[in-house]
Design a protein around this motif. Sequence first.
Motif, PDB file in Angstrom:
ATOM      1  N   ARG A 190     -16.104 -13.269 -25.248  1.00 48.91           N
ATOM      2  CA  ARG A 190     -15.635 -12.552 -26.429  1.00 48.91           C
ATOM      3  C   ARG A 190     -14.336 -11.798 -26.152  1.00 48.91           C
ATOM      4  N   ARG A 191     -13.453 -11.768 -27.163  1.00 49.70           N
ATOM      5  CA  ARG A 191     -12.238 -10.957 -27.078  1.00 49.70           C
ATOM      6  C   ARG A 191     -12.595  -9.473 -27.190  1.00 49.70           C
ATOM      7  N   GLU A 192     -11.632  -8.620 -26.834  1.00 46.76           N
ATOM      8  CA  GLU A 192     -11.848  -7.181 -26.879  1.00 46.76           C
ATOM      9  C   GLU A 192     -11.857  -6.664 -28.319  1.00 46.76           C
ATOM     10  N   GLN A 213     -25.002 -15.381 -27.281  1.00 44.69           N
ATOM     11  CA  GLN A 213     -25.132 -14.538 -26.099  1.00 44.69           C
ATOM     12  C   GLN A 213     -23.729 -14.206 -25.576  1.00 44.69           C
ATOM     13  N   THR A 214     -23.348 -12.932 -25.659  1.00 46.75           N
ATOM     14  CA  THR A 214     -22.045 -12.532 -25.121  1.00 46.75           C
ATOM     15  C   THR A 214     -22.176 -12.330 -23.617  1.00 46.75           C
ATOM     16  N   VAL A 215     -21.511 -13.173 -22.860  1.00 50.94           N
ATOM     17  CA  VAL A 215     -21.619 -13.083 -21.394  1.00 50.94           C
ATOM     18  C   VAL A 215     -20.468 -12.292 -20.790  1.00 50.94           C
ATOM     19  N   LEU A 216     -19.335 -12.265 -21.487  1.00 47.96           N
ATOM     20  CA  LEU A 216     -18.175 -11.511 -21.008  1.00 47.96           C
ATOM     21  C   LEU A 216     -17.352 -11.042 -22.201  1.00 47.96           C
ATOM     22  N   GLU A 217     -16.716  -9.888 -22.056  1.00 50.70           N
ATOM     23  CA  GLU A 217     -15.744  -9.400 -23.028  1.00 50.70           C
ATOM     24  C   GLU A 217     -14.445  -9.158 -22.267  1.00 50.70           C
ATOM     25  N   LEU A 218     -13.407  -9.901 -22.618  1.00 50.82           N
ATOM     26  CA  LEU A 218     -12.160  -9.859 -21.850  1.00 50.82           C
ATOM     27  C   LEU A 218     -10.981  -9.518 -22.759  1.00 50.82           C
ATOM     28  N   GLY A 219     -10.002  -8.826 -22.190  1.00 53.82           N
ATOM     29  CA  GLY A 219      -8.895  -8.310 -22.972  1.00 53.82           C
ATOM     30  C   GLY A 219      -7.624  -9.131 -22.937  1.00 53.82           C
TER      31      GLY A 219
END
Length: 288
Positions: A190-192, A213-219
């Motif tokens: 997912r985006r920030e 399922q959100t496994v990562l949120e990256l900017g």
Amino acid sequence: MLKSELRSFHAVAKHQGFSRAAKALNISQPTLSTQVKLLEQRYCVELFNRLGREIRLTGQGEELFKVTCRLHQAEQDAESLLESFRGCDAGTLTIAAVGPFHATDMIIAFKQKFPLINVDVAFGNSTKCFEQILSFDADVGIIAEVPSDPRVRTLPYSTHDVVVFVNADHPFFTREEIRMSDLQGQDVIRREAGSTTRVAVEKAFAEHEISVQTVLELGSREAIWKAVEQGLGIGFVADFEFVPHPNLRAVPISDANIQTNYYLAFLTERAQSRLIASFCDAAIAQAE
């Protein structure tokens, strides 16, 4: 004298420190400190809270900084206008953009017409770019989904579909298209917060009652692309931003209208700026 003192105050507030401000103005730090102190003493006001080497604007300082931002920008606009009268077309245009894709084409078109104008670009999500416009840190924004705000004028630029992209090991890789129901339970990168793509995708999830399922949120786009390439999950991107890659594939969603709209944005009070108008004219002309 007041003009020098205000300029010194503005520099300290903008650069959040006396040494950095002195360097930016090319004057000595004692001279800068004296000018700010004289301003405070003359009007019996405290503009900065000084905590050791750290400084912070007081409430009065924040109000004054809003005014000096407008003064500073008006001075730059006046200089650009005067330069244009003698045919030099000099100066600097500062752009806040959500990504390099549209920005690059716009800048090339603009530089072809105004080669002597410098262009500075800072990238960030739409929320950050919008804040840079309001704070006078950017002349023009290339952003998506602008909030309704009378202080900012917008010009529609383009609309793009959002697509899924996956790596070669994912079952979607061989598909020509997918449906929203196919996304149920998928691992998602997912985006920030503040990302327009994220807002558009999550709105579609809610409308179609899809849980992921959100496994990562990256900017950053680069980090998301790397995570998807490594098989950590799937990502979402505007179709025009997808760059062909042997290990990645973009897959359209057939039963959902997930789109992002892109705009040129600038302060309403600066609508008469020749520099801003020239950039917008060049950008829109190259898109037609």
